[in-house]
Design a protein around this motif. Structure first.
Motif, PDB file in Angstrom:
ATOM      1  N   SER A  45     -53.826   9.361   6.649  1.00 29.94           N
ATOM      2  CA  SER A  45     -52.395   9.638   6.716  1.00 29.94           C
ATOM      3  C   SER A  45     -51.945  10.445   5.509  1.00 29.94           C
ATOM      4  CB  SER A  45     -51.611   8.325   6.800  1.00 29.94           C
ATOM      5  OG  SER A  45     -50.222   8.562   6.760  1.00 29.94           O
ATOM      6  N   GLN A  46     -52.418  10.064   4.331  1.00 30.17           N
ATOM      7  CA  GLN A  46     -52.058  10.797   3.120  1.00 30.17           C
ATOM      8  C   GLN A  46     -52.690  12.186   3.095  1.00 30.17           C
ATOM      9  OE1 GLN A  46     -49.856  10.052   0.617  1.00 30.17           O
ATOM     10  NE2 GLN A  46     -49.275   8.446   2.057  1.00 30.17           N
ATOM     11  N   VAL A  47     -53.891  12.296   3.617  1.00 28.42           N
ATOM     12  CA  VAL A  47     -54.563  13.599   3.656  1.00 28.42           C
ATOM     13  C   VAL A  47     -53.803  14.567   4.565  1.00 28.42           C
ATOM     14  CG1 VAL A  47     -56.650  14.802   4.442  1.00 28.42           C
ATOM     15  CG2 VAL A  47     -56.842  12.733   3.044  1.00 28.42           C
ATOM     16  N   THR A  48     -53.444  14.111   5.759  1.00 22.96           N
ATOM     17  CA  THR A  48     -52.698  14.994   6.662  1.00 22.96           C
ATOM     18  C   THR A  48     -51.306  15.287   6.118  1.00 22.96           C
ATOM     19  OG1 THR A  48     -51.984  13.066   7.960  1.00 22.96           O
ATOM     20  CG2 THR A  48     -53.936  14.253   8.727  1.00 22.96           C
ATOM     21  N   ASN A  49     -50.741  14.319   5.427  1.00 21.42           N
ATOM     22  CA  ASN A  49     -49.416  14.514   4.845  1.00 21.42           C
ATOM     23  C   ASN A  49     -49.413  15.652   3.826  1.00 21.42           C
ATOM     24  OD1 ASN A  49     -46.626  13.582   4.576  1.00 21.42           O
ATOM     25  ND2 ASN A  49     -47.218  12.981   2.510  1.00 21.42           N
ATOM     26  N   ALA A  50     -50.544  15.845   3.161  1.00 18.97           N
ATOM     27  CA  ALA A  50     -50.650  16.931   2.185  1.00 18.97           C
ATOM     28  C   ALA A  50     -50.485  18.296   2.846  1.00 18.97           C
ATOM     29  CB  ALA A  50     -52.001  16.857   1.468  1.00 18.97           C
ATOM     30  N   VAL A 101     -40.352   5.293  23.163  1.00 16.94           N
ATOM     31  CA  VAL A 101     -40.667   6.580  23.786  1.00 16.94           C
ATOM     32  C   VAL A 101     -42.178   6.781  23.690  1.00 16.94           C
ATOM     33  CG1 VAL A 101     -40.321   9.073  23.724  1.00 16.94           C
ATOM     34  CG2 VAL A 101     -38.418   7.534  23.166  1.00 16.94           C
ATOM     35  N   ASN A 102     -42.807   6.999  24.821  1.00 19.11           N
ATOM     36  CA  ASN A 102     -44.266   7.006  24.881  1.00 19.11           C
ATOM     37  C   ASN A 102     -44.927   7.948  23.887  1.00 19.11           C
ATOM     38  OD1 ASN A 102     -45.773   5.225  26.459  1.00 19.11           O
ATOM     39  ND2 ASN A 102     -45.102   6.175  28.364  1.00 19.11           N
ATOM     40  N   VAL A 103     -44.447   9.188  23.825  1.00 18.61           N
ATOM     41  CA  VAL A 103     -45.120  10.160  22.973  1.00 18.61           C
ATOM     42  C   VAL A 103     -44.966   9.796  21.497  1.00 18.61           C
ATOM     43  CG1 VAL A 103     -43.161  11.777  22.767  1.00 18.61           C
ATOM     44  CG2 VAL A 103     -45.519  12.629  22.616  1.00 18.61           C
ATOM     45  N   MET A 104     -43.896   9.099  21.156  1.00 17.44           N
ATOM     46  CA  MET A 104     -43.724   8.645  19.782  1.00 17.44           C
ATOM     47  C   MET A 104     -44.519   7.362  19.527  1.00 17.44           C
ATOM     48  SD  MET A 104     -39.745   9.575  18.984  1.00 17.44           S
ATOM     49  CE  MET A 104     -39.984   9.163  17.247  1.00 17.44           C
ATOM     50  N   TRP A 105     -44.644   6.535  20.543  1.00 14.40           N
ATOM     51  CA  TRP A 105     -45.511   5.359  20.435  1.00 14.40           C
ATOM     52  C   TRP A 105     -46.964   5.794  20.243  1.00 14.40           C
ATOM     53  CZ3 TRP A 105     -46.049   0.653  19.051  1.00 14.40           C
ATOM     54  CH2 TRP A 105     -47.063  -0.169  19.546  1.00 14.40           C
ATOM     55  N   GLY A 129     -47.560  11.475  12.393  1.00 12.42           N
ATOM     56  CA  GLY A 129     -46.137  11.174  12.285  1.00 12.42           C
ATOM     57  C   GLY A 129     -45.259  12.392  12.073  1.00 12.42           C
ATOM     58  N   ALA A 130     -45.838  13.462  11.534  1.00  9.86           N
ATOM     59  CA  ALA A 130     -45.048  14.665  11.260  1.00  9.86           C
ATOM     60  C   ALA A 130     -44.612  15.386  12.528  1.00  9.86           C
ATOM     61  CB  ALA A 130     -45.856  15.626  10.382  1.00  9.86           C
ATOM     62  N   LEU A 131     -45.152  14.996  13.672  1.00  4.17           N
ATOM     63  CA  LEU A 131     -44.787  15.679  14.915  1.00  4.17           C
ATOM     64  C   LEU A 131     -43.318  15.470  15.274  1.00  4.17           C
ATOM     65  CD1 LEU A 131     -47.921  14.909  17.136  1.00  4.17           C
ATOM     66  CD2 LEU A 131     -47.337  17.062  16.002  1.00  4.17           C
ATOM     67  N   PHE A 132     -42.808  14.259  15.057  1.00  2.00           N
ATOM     68  CA  PHE A 132     -41.452  13.952  15.521  1.00  2.00           C
ATOM     69  C   PHE A 132     -40.577  13.240  14.494  1.00  2.00           C
ATOM     70  CE2 PHE A 132     -44.432  13.625  19.133  1.00  2.00           C
ATOM     71  CZ  PHE A 132     -43.971  14.690  19.898  1.00  2.00           C
ATOM     72  N   GLY A 133     -41.176  12.505  13.572  1.00  3.31           N
ATOM     73  CA  GLY A 133     -40.393  11.629  12.709  1.00  3.31           C
ATOM     74  C   GLY A 133     -39.323  12.329  11.897  1.00  3.31           C
ATOM     75  N   TRP A 134     -39.588  13.557  11.465  1.00  2.00           N
ATOM     76  CA  TRP A 134     -38.656  14.277  10.596  1.00  2.00           C
ATOM     77  C   TRP A 134     -37.306  14.526  11.254  1.00  2.00           C
ATOM     78  CZ3 TRP A 134     -37.187  18.914  12.752  1.00  2.00           C
ATOM     79  CH2 TRP A 134     -38.023  19.421  13.754  1.00  2.00           C
TER      80      TRP A 134
END
Length: 409
Positions: A45-50, A101-105, A129-134
C-alpha cells in the motif's frame, strides 16, 4: 521525509508488544502467516502510494486553486480542529461507500480479509485505494482547506485508527459513545449478522450514530472476523485483485449493459435477488495450511530484513525518477509474493525466493550505492551471507502443498 518512515518502528514494536501480552494472557490473537500477510499488504500500500499520491494530491490542489470559496489560515488552531472533524466526516462517507458499492468494496475488501483482529490488521491496507477514495475529500478543497492541512489531518485520522485494531482492550465507557474505540471497531470487522455494514467512523463514532450505522458490541456473541467469501490465500496480489476479478466475471455474465454496470455499482451481494445468508459463529473456522513452524519463522525473519528496505524506499522514492523507483518497488513486490507463496507451501515460491535472495545479495554487495544509500562493507557482507545462507537452508526444506484445513476461531 514521509512521516510513515518514523511510524514504522512504532508499528513493529507495538505489534510485538501486543503479541507478547496476548501470549501472557493465553489469548490467541496472532497467527504468523496471517500477520505477515497483513504487513505485506501494508508495505505494498505504501509502495503504490508513492506513485499515486502525486496524482491524487494534484487533483485536490487543482480544485482548491480553481473553486475554493475562501482560504483557511494555517495558524488558527480552531480551524485545524474543524478541518480534522470535516475530514473525518468525509472519511465516514468514503468508508461507507467502500462497503456499499461493489467496485469500491473491491478496493477495501483487502482490509477485512484477515480472520484475526490485531494491530497488524490495521496495516492490511489496499493498494488500489487511489482509484476512488480521493473524490470524497474534494469538498474540503472547495471549502478552502489547503493541501498541507489536508495531508496532516488525514495522517492524524489514519494513525488514530491503528490502536483500535485490538482484542486486548475492552469497553471504554463513555468514550465508546463518542470515539471510535476497539470495541466499536471490532463490530465493524465482524462477519456476524449484526456487524455487517456498521461503525464506519474514523475517529468519531458520532457519524454512525447520526446516520444510523452504529451497532454496539454484544457481550454474549463472539465476533468472527474476516469476509463472508474467504480469500484462502496469503498472496498480496490475490488479496488486492480477487474481488475485481469476481466482478469482471459477473459483469461478463450479466445480460445487457445496465445489468453489467449494475454489477459494479450495486452493494456487495446486491446484484442478485438471493438473500444474504445467515452467519453462524459457532461453525466458523479460520484458514490454515499448516505452514511448518521453521518456515513460518523463516518468513518472519525475511520480513524483518525487508522492513529497512521499505523504510528506505518510502524515504527516497520522491527523489527517484519513476523508472528507478519502479525497479525498487518491483523488488519489494517480488519479496512479498515469494514469502506469501512460501506461507502457502507452494513449490514455485521456494524457487522464486531463492532467485530473489541471490539477486538481492549479489546486487546489494556489488553496487556502489543502493538507491542513494552507501552501505558499509560490513553490512554488504552480512546481507550477502544471510542471503546465501537462506538459499542453502531453503534448498534443504521440503516445500509441498498441503490440504487446506480450518482451525477453530
Amino acid at each position: 521525509m514521509n512521516p510513515i518512515v518514523y511510524a514504522i518502528p512504532v508499528f513493529m514494536l507495538t505489534i510485538l508488544l501486543e503479541a507478547w501480552v496476548a501470549r501472557r494472557r493465553g489469548v490467541a490473537v496472532y497467527d504468523i502467516p496471517d500477520a505477515i500477510t497483513s504487513l505485506h499488504h501494508g508495505v505494498l500500500s505504501q509502495v503504490t502510494n508513492a506513485f499515486t499520491k502525486i496524482a491524487t494530491l494534484g487533483i485536490y490542489i487543482a480544485v482548491y486553486e480553481a473553486y475554493r470559496f475562501t482560504e483557511w489560515s494555517m495558524s488558527s488552531i480552531p480551524l485545524w480542529i474543524l478541518a480534522l472533524v470535516l475530514y473525518d466526516l468525509c472519511y465516514y462517507w468514503a468508508h461507507r461507500m467502500g462497503h456499499e458499492v461493489n467496485v469500491m468494496w473491491a478496493s477495501h475488501v483487502v482490509h477485512h480479509s484477515s480472520e484475526y483482529y490485531n494491530l497488524s490488521t490495521a496495516l492490511r491496507q489496499t493498494s488500489t485505494g487511489a482509484l476512488f477514495g480521493w473524490v470524497f475529500y474534494l469538498p474540503l478543497a472547495v471549502l478552502g482547506i489547503p493541501w498541507q492541512m489536508l495531508v496532516i489531518v488525514g495522517l492524524i485520522d489514519l494513525l488514530y485508527q491503528y490502536w483500535v485494531h485490538t482484542e486486548l482492550i475492552g469497553r471504554m465507557g463513555v468514550l465508546d459513545r463518542i470515539l471510535v474505540t476497539p470495541s466499536n471497531h471490532r463490530v465493524h470487522h465482524g462477519q456476524n449478522d449484526y456487524c455487517i455494514d456498521k461503525n464506519y467512523g474514523g475517529i468519531l463514532v458520532l457519524w454512525d450514530r447520526l446516520f444510523g450505522t452504529f451497532a454496539e458490541e454484544r457481550d454474549g456473541e463472539k465476533i468472527c472476523y474476516g469476509i463472508r467469501n474467504p480469500l484462502h490465500s496469503f498472496s498480496p496480489i490475490k488479496g488486492n485483485l480477487h474481488y475485481y476479478a469476481d466482478l469482471w466475471e459477473m459483469s461478463r455474465a450479466a445480460q445487457g449493459w445496465r445489468a453489467k454496470l449494475g454489477v459494479w455499482v450495486a452493494p456487495p451481494g446486491g446484484w442478485t435477488d438471493e438473500p444474504i445468508e445467515h452467519f453462524e459463529p459457532r461453525t466458523f473456522t479460520r484458514f490454515d495450511v499448516q505452514t511448518p513452524v521453521p518456515l513460518r519463522w523463516y518468513v518472519a525473519l525475511q520480513y524483518a530484513v525487508l522492513v529497512p528496505f521499505v523504510s528506505h524506499f518510502i524515504g527516497v522514492a520522491k527523489g527517484l525518477d519513476r523508472g528507478t523507483a519502479a525497479v525498487y518497488a518491483l523488488g519489494i513486490l517480488v519479496t512479498a509474493v515469494a514469502l506469501g507463496a512460501l506461507l502457502e507451501r507452494l513449490v514455485w515460491g521456494k524457487w522464486l525466493e531463492q532467485a530473489r535472495l541471490l539477486v538481492l545479495g549479489l546486487s546489494f554487495a556489488a553496487v556502489p550505492q543502493w538507491f542513494g544509500f552507501e552501505a558499509p562493507l560490513l553490512l554488504k557482507g552480512a546481507l550477502l551471507v544471510l542471503c546465501v545462507g537462506s538459499v542453502v537452508w531453503l534448498n534443504r526444506q521440503a516445500v509441498a502443498p498441503a490440504n487446506t484445513v480450518g482451525v477453530a476461531a
